[in-house]
Design an enzyme around this catalytic site. Structure first.
Site, PDB file in Angstrom:
ATOM      1  N   GLN A  31     -15.494  55.468   5.331  1.00 35.22           N
ATOM      2  CA  GLN A  31     -16.564  56.399   4.944  1.00 35.22           C
ATOM      3  C   GLN A  31     -17.334  56.902   6.158  1.00 35.22           C
ATOM      4  O   GLN A  31     -18.050  57.909   6.070  1.00 35.22           O
ATOM      5  CB  GLN A  31     -17.527  55.739   3.954  1.00 35.22           C
ATOM      6  N   CYS A  55     -21.012  56.844  -5.547  1.00 32.46           N
ATOM      7  CA  CYS A  55     -20.467  56.553  -4.218  1.00 32.46           C
ATOM      8  C   CYS A  55     -21.219  57.397  -3.204  1.00 32.46           C
ATOM      9  O   CYS A  55     -21.497  58.572  -3.460  1.00 32.46           O
ATOM     10  CB  CYS A  55     -18.978  56.902  -4.202  1.00 32.46           C
ATOM     11  N   LEU A  56     -21.553  56.812  -2.051  1.00 33.30           N
ATOM     12  CA  LEU A  56     -22.267  57.561  -1.016  1.00 33.30           C
ATOM     13  C   LEU A  56     -21.441  58.745  -0.524  1.00 33.30           C
ATOM     14  O   LEU A  56     -21.993  59.720  -0.020  1.00 33.30           O
ATOM     15  CB  LEU A  56     -22.615  56.639   0.158  1.00 33.30           C
ATOM     16  N   HIS A  71     -11.579  52.089  -1.187  1.00 32.80           N
ATOM     17  CA  HIS A  71     -11.806  53.012  -0.058  1.00 32.80           C
ATOM     18  C   HIS A  71     -10.815  52.745   1.074  1.00 32.80           C
ATOM     19  O   HIS A  71     -10.388  53.676   1.763  1.00 32.80           O
ATOM     20  CB  HIS A  71     -13.223  52.845   0.496  1.00 32.80           C
ATOM     21  N   GLY A  96     -22.914  49.461  -1.102  1.00 32.42           N
ATOM     22  CA  GLY A  96     -21.658  49.131  -0.438  1.00 32.42           C
ATOM     23  C   GLY A  96     -21.206  50.269   0.452  1.00 32.42           C
ATOM     24  O   GLY A  96     -21.577  51.426   0.232  1.00 32.42           O
ATOM     25  N   HIS A 101     -14.450  48.675  -5.709  1.00 33.71           N
ATOM     26  CA  HIS A 101     -14.760  50.042  -5.254  1.00 33.71           C
ATOM     27  C   HIS A 101     -14.550  50.154  -3.733  1.00 33.71           C
ATOM     28  O   HIS A 101     -13.915  51.104  -3.257  1.00 33.71           O
ATOM     29  CB  HIS A 101     -16.212  50.351  -5.651  1.00 33.71           C
ATOM     30  N   GLU A 102     -15.077  49.185  -2.971  1.00 29.66           N
ATOM     31  CA  GLU A 102     -14.997  49.266  -1.499  1.00 29.66           C
ATOM     32  C   GLU A 102     -13.567  49.030  -1.009  1.00 29.66           C
ATOM     33  O   GLU A 102     -13.120  49.679  -0.065  1.00 29.66           O
ATOM     34  CB  GLU A 102     -15.969  48.272  -0.843  1.00 29.66           C
TER      35      GLU A 102
HETATM   36 NI    NI Z   1     -17.818  54.476  -2.381  1.00 29.26          NI
END
Ligand code: NI
Length: 172
Positions: free
Chosen positions: A50, A92-93, A138, A45, A134-135
């Site tokens: 991000q 998470c990236l 963000h 995701g 989660h997304e």
């Molecule tokens: Ni994330």
């Protein structure tokens, strides 16, 4: 185009994103870039902030492949219903080399728009439900580490500071 993914503690990750008012070709291109960036990482995701874009766009593909399989592009996603509870390990990236268990709803219903501007409803469970939560977090400037207990969060911050110091020392 693959974009650079911002990482903790970049302040851009803490900013709230604005709704997309008109879905233009630029928005569609951004969504495509986000998907490309997610598959390249690889991750399951990615949210627009991000990559430093504060618009309410997320991409998700929990199939775990490095090419489009079950790609979801959600514009202005809103959780309209949630139920149950789950406690699974998340990463998470934007928070590399760290994972921790987070309490989430086990299933969610999400409404939003697809890249053609059509209204969509997604009924998500388990990993997909976690990914949506989660997304969407963000888009509010919230990272999964913000959900940790104060003690765990303190440990995470100390670890992140040490890693940053080690990286800085390595550069000298
Ligand atoms: Ni994330």
């Amino acid at each position: 185009m693959i974009h650079t993914i911002l990482t903790y503690p970049n302040p851009e990750l803490k900013k709230k994103s604005a709704p997309v008012t008109i879905i233009t070709d630029a928005v569609r291109e951004l969504a495509r870039d986000m998907a490309e960036t997610m598959y390249d990482a690889p991750g399951v995701g990615l949210a627009a902030p991000q990559i430093g874009v504060h618009q309410r766009i997320i991409v998700i593909d929990v199939s775990g492949r490095d090419e489009p399989n079950d790609l979801i592009i959600a514009i202005n996603p809103v959780i309209v219903h949630s139920e149950g509870e789950t406690y699974e390990e998340e990463g998470c990236l934007s928070v590399p080399n760290y994972a921790a268990n987070v309490r989430r709803h086990a299933s969610v219903v999400v409404k939003g728009l697809d890249p053609d501007g059509n209204e969509k409803t997604w009924h998500a469970e388990d990993l997909l439900a976690i990914a949506f939560q989660h997304e969407i977090d963000h888009l509010e400037g919230i990272l999964f580490v913000d959900h940790l207990s104060p003690l765990k969060r303190d440990l995470f911050q100390r670890k992140a500071r040490k890693a940053a110091e080690a990286a800085a020392a390595g550069e000298k």
